[in-house]
Design a protein around this motif. Structure first.
Motif, PDB file in Angstrom:
ATOM      1  N   ASP A 179      -1.059  -7.900  14.525  1.00  0.00           N
ATOM      2  CA  ASP A 179      -0.174  -7.057  13.856  1.00  0.00           C
ATOM      3  C   ASP A 179       0.938  -7.637  13.025  1.00  0.00           C
ATOM      4  N   GLU A 180       1.572  -8.601  13.590  1.00  0.00           N
ATOM      5  CA  GLU A 180       2.551  -9.214  12.630  1.00  0.00           C
ATOM      6  C   GLU A 180       1.997 -10.078  11.149  1.00  0.00           C
ATOM      7  N   LEU A 181       0.606 -10.398  11.205  1.00  0.00           N
ATOM      8  CA  LEU A 181       0.219 -10.962   9.897  1.00  0.00           C
ATOM      9  C   LEU A 181      -0.347  -9.977   9.129  1.00  0.00           C
ATOM     10  N   CYS A 182      -0.900  -8.837   9.903  1.00  0.00           N
ATOM     11  CA  CYS A 182      -1.467  -7.878   8.970  1.00  0.00           C
ATOM     12  C   CYS A 182      -0.754  -7.346   7.781  1.00  0.00           C
ATOM     13  N   THR A 183      -1.141  -7.402   6.444  1.00  0.00           N
ATOM     14  CA  THR A 183      -0.431  -7.078   5.374  1.00  0.00           C
ATOM     15  C   THR A 183      -0.769  -5.538   4.950  1.00  0.00           C
ATOM     16  N   GLY A 184      -1.798  -4.874   5.719  1.00  0.00           N
ATOM     17  CA  GLY A 184      -2.027  -3.438   5.453  1.00  0.00           C
ATOM     18  C   GLY A 184      -2.995  -3.345   4.019  1.00  0.00           C
TER      19      GLY A 184
END
Lengths: 238, 712
Positions: free
Chosen positions: A134-139
């Protein structure tokens, strides 16, 4: 990387070839070139050590698995955030009136390959489960577009505007037991119909048959209520 | 604080097309469901004595705080308001429905919906999260819903709300995405035509049937409500809640792979095929959070979630198509099978036909209606019957008023409720298992509807390998701990036809204070626990939750398991007593509404046949035809509702067949006095007193009753 056996290498290559035959546009999202003989690149990934299997005939559509999934991961009951999904209609004809859709933990994880930020990755510390950080996800939503399943098993979280996917309950702050391969999965643990099970054996990657199979036992209620027209309980209802 | 509530109640005025919200926190003292719904009605209905079809009638659809949290069997929503069904007065009443509607309302951000006023033209309501639209349902200028049956309406609303979305692709709406179809509840032609036995259907077989709310919706020009919710429900302790559900499955769940026989609880899928003894491949179908699914989807695409009594209404049917198809017709036309068929009423019409009382040119002139098809049990007969009621054509126009009003119109009410040929119990409510179970009957009389809303009325009498005294001893010990430790509460001793046994009936039996205590206890339980804390599914509970159906030795999980869930969701350490105290307040609020409507003690009486000797059902059963399920049982002297009543002889339990049960008028009136006094109602009027309401912190209610001169 583990489990780089020849068998798995061949299986990975085979899936890639099959996927290529069925959708070149999709494969282009991964950035890999694919030929008739297979990938130019060694499209080999360590097998996940866990998979969810379902029996959509046994499923009663109660959504308990979905409510449990969102509760385990987010601490709320939220059908839209659930990483296992039930799609149903009272007016569709059996057996298509209720269907379960779970992440397949694909041998050839297109979502992982497609992710430009490295958020969607293989969690080597937890049985090679395909997960999203979730921390790395940029959406960016690439993993959602890339998922070859219909409906896509990567799930858009409109609250955080990021992607999510089934992690076999590795990262579940609201699940008391330890999750992940060998641990507890909230959907399995709560399904009242025993219509979801965990396995460490990779299912057949072709089609749905390996993931959606007969989990009914030979006893009367499980077998006959859903399948066998011969069963009659002469003592019922008085 | 996260506590299971969505936080808002959607308030829709159909006259002005205004949609606003009420903070749920203003009503949380009433828990949810029936409690909040009744409190909303009290506050918002300016003329509680109005007619059911008056625009001033206020309708609520409420969920409980545990709904949509994964708490077992709480996917139920409850509709309240002045119903159209009861006779001669239409009382404030309740009806519950399963399906996905309640769950989806909460996901959209609402604990319930209030409907006021009347639309100028047919409308339907579209709710997509916080976007609420009142849309034109007409065929000329609108969405072409009016005139459609319940299945067509729901499928059309699926298309309208999703813009012809093709599942199983994800549907994107303004606030999020979902794979769920809209949850819809709607009326069919029966409701549009103001049928008093018209229901409101949701999904295939979910239905707000009791109370005649379908006709009320029709009077408001409201065709349907569709909801898509992509939000969530927050709870106080999600970790504890999830663990409670896991523990529940482990300790109390029903394992379909290892079924346990030998108790009285219905097995999964206890709907039609089991009862009709016809099997086809099928899905068992559960409502959200279900622990023991009761409905089914059958491969031939009929019997769509039909359940329980609705599954065998067409008692003369012999062929698959008629058996299956007749069940589907009830839901498709959104008709309350409890009235048009249940147990006795369809047989009543066949009796009138077979005796030459009704027919073409007969005393009750039914024109060319094909009663011979109904008598023969053909599918054509079922279609003709349901269509006539739904469209109010020919004799169907009278039947759509409900069986009681049908009998009144044709001058048969007095005679037929004396003989019992028409089993209209009280308030025109058709017999279920009512009369033969005195507790069931008394609770219904002190309330507003059939008691199959709850479960305590069913005393468990069968556990494999145990004697009846053993079972009853265990039952009383379990229940007694929570229900005043009075074993005589469950003693239904009655006076015999020769007058003997009256002393015992009055001392410990059906006319005793113990029986009054049980009825009071059950009322508080029903209003507080079953219909406000949950709202719990009566079918999954089925009585076995207390004792006799779940867990090791069928010990039952109530109340501690639910209280555990409630603590995790609400963040409150509730006890059974706490909930029962709230239940008493809710019961008194209901009694206050009845009083405001004008109910007095003399209204609270049964039909004449309940006070006379004999088993009036048998004649009807014989007329049902060779081979019919109940007829067969009746011929064997096993009228299904008349057996196995628990009797405590002072030292031990036994069972007695109560086929000769009837009520003594004077003894029962004495019992009513005991009951009123015990619960704090006026002994002369049956209405709440100022002292009682003040003691419960309900002074505002007392003021309201005093203002209309209807305080007890």
């Amino acid at each position: 990387m583990e489990d780089l056996s020849r068998r798995n290498f061949l299986k990975g290559a085979g899936v890639a070839a099959g996927a290529a035959a069925s959708g070149a546009a999709l494969m282009s999202l991964t950035g890999c070139e694919v030929t008739e003989e297979g990938s130019k690149y060694p499209l080999v990934f360590p097998e996940s050590e866990g998979y969810l299997l379902v029996d959509h005939i046994k499923c009663c559509g109660c959504l308990t698995c979905m409510l449990a999934c969102s509760m385990a991961h987010y601490g709320v009951a939220d059908l839209s955030l659930s990483r296992i999904q039930i799609v149903q209609s009272s007016f569709d004809v059996f057996p298509n009136d209720i269907r379960q859709y779970q992440c397949r933990q694909c041998e050839f994880p297109v979502c992982v390959m497609a992710c430009p930020s490295g958020a969607c990755h293989i969690d080597e510390e937890h049985g090679n489960v395909r997960v999203i950080d979730d921390e790395l996800c940029t959406g960016c939503g690439t993993c959602i577009q890339a998922c070859p399943q219909q409906p896509h098993r990567t799930v858009w979280n409109s609250k955080t505007e990021k992607s999510s996917k089934c992690d076999l309950c590795i990262n579940t702050p609201y699940l008391e037991a330890e999750g992940g391969p060998g641990g507890t999965q909230a959907c399995v643990a709560t399904c009242p119909m025993y219509a979801i099970v965990f396995t460490d054996e990779m299912p057949d990657q072709r089609g749905d048959a390996g993931y959606d199979l007969n989990l009914r036992t030979e006893n009367a209620e499980s077998r006959d209520i859903v399948e066998d027209p011969e069963f009659v309980d002469e003592d019922y209802p008085f | 604080m996260a506590n299971g509530y969505a936080g808002a109640i959607l308030r829709i005025n159909l006259s002005t097309k205004a949609a606003t919200t009420i903070p749920t926190s203003q009503y949380e003292e009433w828990l949810g469901g029936a409690g909040i719904g009744a409190a909303l009605f009290w506050d918002l209905c300016t003329d509680k004595a109005c007619d059911c079809f008056d625009p001033k009638n206020v309708i609520t659809i409420m969920t409980g705080p545990l709904c949509a949290t994964g708490t077992p069997s709480t996917g139920i929503s409850i509709m309240q308001g002045i119903g159209s069904y009861t006779y001669p007065k239409t009382w404030f009443t309740r009806s519950c429905s399963g399906g996905h509607f309640g769950n989806m309302i909460k996901m959209a951000g609402y604990d319930g919906i209030v409907l006021e006023g009347k639309a100028a033209n047919p409308v339907w309501i579209s709710i997509i999260d916080d976007k609420v639209e009142i849309r034109d349902a007409t065929n000329d200028t609108g969405d072409m819903l009016w005139g459609r049956d319940a299945y067509e309406t729901q499928e059309r609303i699926y298309m309208l709300m999703t813009e012809n979305h093709h599942y199983p692709a994800w549907l994107d709406v303004a606030n999020g995405s979902t794979l769920q179809r809209p949850a819809v509840c709607c009326i069919a032609q029966s409701g549009e035509n103001l049928g008093r036995n018209a229901a409101i259907t949701s999904n295939g077989g979910g239905s707000f049937s009791q109370g005649g709310f379908g006709g009320v919706w029709g009077s408001k020009n409201l065709k349907a409500i569709g909801v898509i919710g992509t939000g969530n429900v927050e709870v106080a302790d999600p970790k504890a809640l999830l663990q409670a559900r896991i523990d529940y499955k482990e300790n109390w769940g029903y394992n379909i792979d290892e079924p346990v026989a030998g108790a009285r609880l219905p097995s999964p899928g206890n709907g039609d095929p089991d009862w009709c003894k016809i099997y086809e491949p099928r899905h068992l179908v559960g409502c959200p959070g279900c622990m023991r699914p009761c409905r089914q989807h059958i491969a031939n695409n009929t019997v769509n979630e039909t359940h329980c009594g609705a599954s065998h209404w067409y008692i003369t049917a012999r062929e698959d198509k008629a058996i299956y198809g007749a069940q589907d017709l009830c839901d498709r036309y959104a008709i309350n099978t409890n009235d048009v068929s249940f147990d006795d009423t369809f047989k009543y019409l066949l009796h009138l036909y077979n005796r030459g009382i009704m027919g073409d040119g007969k005393a009750i002139d039914s024109g060319d209606f094909p009663w011979e098809e109904c008598d023969a049990g053909t599918y054509a007969g079922a279609v003709a019957y349901m269509e006539a009621i739904a469209h109010r054509t020919g004799i169907g126009n009278d039947i759509a008023e409900g069986y009681t009003r049908f009998a009144v119109k044709h001058g048969r009410f007095d005679d037929d409720t004396y003989t019992g040929l028409l089993c209209s119990m009280n308030y025109g409510i058709i017999n279920h298992h009512t009369f033969t179970n005195p507790t069931w009957a008394m609770c219904q009389l002190m309330g507003d509807r059939d008691l199959n809303e709850t479960s305590v009325q069913a005393v468990p009498t069968y556990i494999e390998g145990q004697t009846i005294p053993q079972v009853l001893d265990r039952w009383v010990k379990k229940m007694g701990k929570y229900a005043n430790n009075d074993p005589y509460m469950f003693d239904v001793s009655w006076q015999k036809p020769d007058g003997s046994n009256m002393a015992r009936a009055k001392a410990t039996g059906i006319y005793s204070e113990s029986q009054a205590r049980l009825v009071a206890w059950e009322r508080y339980w029903c209003y507080g626990w079953m219909h406000s804390l949950g709202v719990f599914c009566k079918t999954a509970y089925g009585g076995g939750h207390w004792f006799g159906g779940y867990g090791p030795e069928f010990e039952g999980f109530t109340p501690n398991v639910e209280l555990g869930f409630a603590k995790a969701v609400l963040g409150k350490d509730l006890s059974l007593d706490d909930v029962m105290d709230i239940g008493r307040k809710i019961f008194m609020l209901f009694r206050s509404i009845y009083a405001a409507q004008g109910r007095v003690r003399d209204d609270e009486v049964f039909s004449k046949f309940c006070y006379r000797l004999g088993d009036p059902f048998l004649e009807c059963y014989e007329d049902a035809g060779e081979g019919a399920l109940y007829a067969a049982a009746a011929r064997e002297g096993q009228s299904p509702t008349r057996k196995n009543m628990a009797i405590y002889n002072g030292s031990a339990w036994e069972l007695d067949n109560n086929a000769d049960l009837f009520l003594d008028w004077d003894a029962f009136e004495e019992w009513k006095t005991k009951f009123y006094k015990m619960v704090g109602l006026s002994e002369t009027t049956g209405r709440p007193t100022r002292a009682t309401l003040d003691s419960l912190g309900m002074g505002k209610i007392a003021d309201g009753l005093q203002a209309v001169n209807r305080l007890g």
